[in-house]
Design an enzyme around this catalytic site. Structure first.
Site, PDB file in Angstrom:
ATOM      1  N   CYS A 164       0.847  -1.696  -0.242  1.00 51.52           N
ATOM      2  CA  CYS A 164      -0.438   0.091  -0.252  1.00 51.52           C
ATOM      3  C   CYS A 164       0.741   1.297   0.295  1.00 51.52           C
ATOM      4  O   CYS A 164       1.330   1.935   0.806  1.00 51.52           O
ATOM      5  CB  CYS A 164      -1.172  -0.497   1.243  1.00 51.52           C
ATOM      6  SG  CYS A 164      -2.518   1.432   0.783  1.00 51.52           S
TER       7      CYS A 164
ATOM      8  N   ASP B 276       1.267  -9.899  -2.988  1.00 56.56           N
ATOM      9  CA  ASP B 276       2.732  -8.637  -2.933  1.00 56.56           C
ATOM     10  C   ASP B 276       3.552  -9.898  -3.616  1.00 56.56           C
ATOM     11  O   ASP B 276       4.359  -8.472  -3.786  1.00 56.56           O
ATOM     12  CB  ASP B 276       2.635  -8.608  -1.436  1.00 56.56           C
ATOM     13  CG  ASP B 276       1.856  -7.785  -0.858  1.00 56.56           C
ATOM     14  OD1 ASP B 276       1.063  -7.415  -1.536  1.00 56.56           O
ATOM     15  OD2 ASP B 276       1.516  -7.877   0.496  1.00 56.56           O
TER      16      ASP B 276
ATOM     17  N   ALA C 131      -6.904  -4.638  -1.541  1.00 58.18           N
ATOM     18  CA  ALA C 131      -8.296  -4.557  -3.143  1.00 58.18           C
ATOM     19  C   ALA C 131      -7.028  -5.482  -3.923  1.00 58.18           C
ATOM     20  O   ALA C 131      -8.135  -6.034  -5.096  1.00 58.18           O
ATOM     21  CB  ALA C 131      -8.473  -2.697  -2.866  1.00 58.18           C
TER      22      ALA C 131
ATOM     23  N   CYS D 156      -6.035   2.245  -2.465  1.00 54.24           N
ATOM     24  CA  CYS D 156      -5.352   2.912  -1.515  1.00 54.24           C
ATOM     25  C   CYS D 156      -6.615   4.156  -0.520  1.00 54.24           C
ATOM     26  O   CYS D 156      -6.948   4.923  -1.276  1.00 54.24           O
ATOM     27  CB  CYS D 156      -4.813   3.228  -2.113  1.00 54.24           C
ATOM     28  SG  CYS D 156      -3.910   4.366  -0.110  1.00 54.24           S
TER      29      CYS D 156
END
Length: 435
Positions: free
Chosen positions: A160, A328, A339, A372
């Protein structure tokens, strides 16, 4: 005897649990296992709120045993090596495990050696990070009595990308309400060239920066931290304009500042040494430098940058068609967020099901969606949603909440962040339901 599963998933985080749950709900597999060594599963998106003292850390944690979907085996172990040519992986304690299809979703790892000194200083004294210990962040924020508050981030990909500035906006709000703000200078230093990559969101955030009187410093690559002397050292990643001032205190009145380096100049103490610029701080918040986990980096499954080398639309590995990467660890040119995982999981579950039943990929394509939630005050938030091209892609469902423009600050978006998103995470995403 060597264990074998039709679908083997590495990682019990958001990506791994949601993938397993969705495959089980769809009855897509004869056997599924999740390899995950941790005892606890965390809802990390709420750690920003924990670091601002407005959410309980305990509410972000659940036992891993409760999270593993019914019907999936939990192998409580660490992966040590891939043997992709043999459709097998090696583990610490469980021996070799083979698979028909492999989902690689171990998240990322922190490598403090990339920013010398940061590991020694992290989560001690006035150096904090919501990524590693949000409870310590809250201690630092509430105990800050004034001075230079420096918010920064490394040049590596991070979870993020907006998180390092979210806590800054909340901290500023807290200090303002508690008569600390007038005794403080707030700086945000980043290796980037803009406050946010999606223009409509950046426009809103620049107004927030103006309102909060924050000094932005661009093209600042964090290279080391001196925790004892409280100095963050930066390499400037862009040449200085002829005659332009950058960050040196006392050199001028800010009139000739090169705005590609600084916005809203503040005369804080900066030391120049060995070609680096050291910003002196009274508190520091940053994100840890991040890399793919060691067993992934040292495999033949990664690209030149060390991330899992997958097709950005199908999420299928470029060399091994029975391997998929998600979350990730995947080499995708979009933000690493929960998300994003929410939109990636239906792609890989469809593709794996199609390969099992029809020996071909499905027709679904991941367009790079990520989002975000940018909290800008206690009670205000902007929701940045975007794709691979950086286009603003707001969810039409937000209109049900009477939110017509999520690129602007709204109290309903704050409620969405604090109450609705955790509910959706635990009760829908982690149950394999599309959100």
């Amino acid at each position: 005897m060597k264990k074998h599963y039709e679908i083997l998933i590495i990682g019990g985080g958001t990506a791994g649990i949601m993938s397993a749950a969705q495959l089980l709900r769809q009855k897509k597999s004869k056997s599924i296992a999740i390899i995950e060594p941790a005892d606890t599963h965390y809802y990390q998106p709420a750690w920003t709120l924990v670091g601002a003292g407005t959410y309980s850390f305990d509410k972000t944690a659940k036992p891993m045993a409760e999270m593993i979907p019914k019907g999936a085996d939990w192998i409580k172990d660490k992966v040590t090596e891939f043997e992709a040519d043999k459709n097998s992986i090696k583990t610490d304690n469980s021996g070799d495990i083979s698979y028909d299809y492999l989902v690689v979703a171990p998240g990322l790892a922190y490598d403090f050696s990339l920013v010398p000194g940061l590991g020694d200083a992290m989560d001690k004294g006035v150096v904090c990070s919501n990524y590693t210990n949000p409870k310590h962040t809250w201690d630092v924020v509430k105990n800050f009595k004034g001075g230079v508050a420096l918010f920064t981030q490394p040049a590596t990909p991070i979870k993020c990308g907006g998180a390092p500035q979210k806590i800054m906006y909340l901290a500023e709000d807290y200090w303002r309400k508690n008569n600390i703000r007038s005794k403080s200078e707030i700086l945000f230093a980043t290796a980037g060239t803009v406050i946010f990559g999606t223009k409509v969101i950046a426009d809103t955030l620049m107004k927030v920066v103006e309102r909060k009187d924050i000094n932005l410093r661009f093209n600042h690559k964090l290279v080391k931290v001196d925790g004892e002397k409280q100095i963050a050292w930066y390499d400037l990643t862009k040449d200085i304009k002829a005659g332009g001032c950058i960050v040196m205190s006392g050199e001028n009145d800010g009139k000739y500042i090169d705005e590609s380096f600084q916005y809203n100049y503040k005369d804080v103490k900066v030391t120049k040494k060995d070609g680096l610029y050291g910003i002196h701080f009274d508190m520091l918040h940053t994100a840890p430098p991040s890399v793919a986990p060691k067993f992934v980096r040292e495999s033949n499954l990664v690209n030149e940058a060390g991330w899992l080398d997958v097709d950005i639309h199908s999420l299928q590995h470029k060399k091994y068609p029975n391997i998929f990467g998600i979350g990730d660890v995947a080499a995708l040119p979009t933000a690493k967020t929960g998300a994003a995982v929410r939109k990636q999981v239906p792609i890989i579950t469809d593709n794996i099901a199609m390969l099992i039943n029809h020996k071909k990929l499905g027709s679904k394509s991941y367009k790079g969606y990520s989002s975000c939630p940018l909290v800008t005050d206690y009670g205000k938030m902007v929701l940045a949603e975007f794709d691979y091209e950086g286009n603003f892609t707001p969810d039409p469902k937000l209109k049900r909440m009477l939110i017509t423009d999520s690129s602007k600050e709204h109290w309903r978006l704050w409620m969405f962040k604090k109450f609705m998103l955790p509910y959706l995470y635990w009760n829908r995403m982690m149950k394999g339901k599309n959100v």
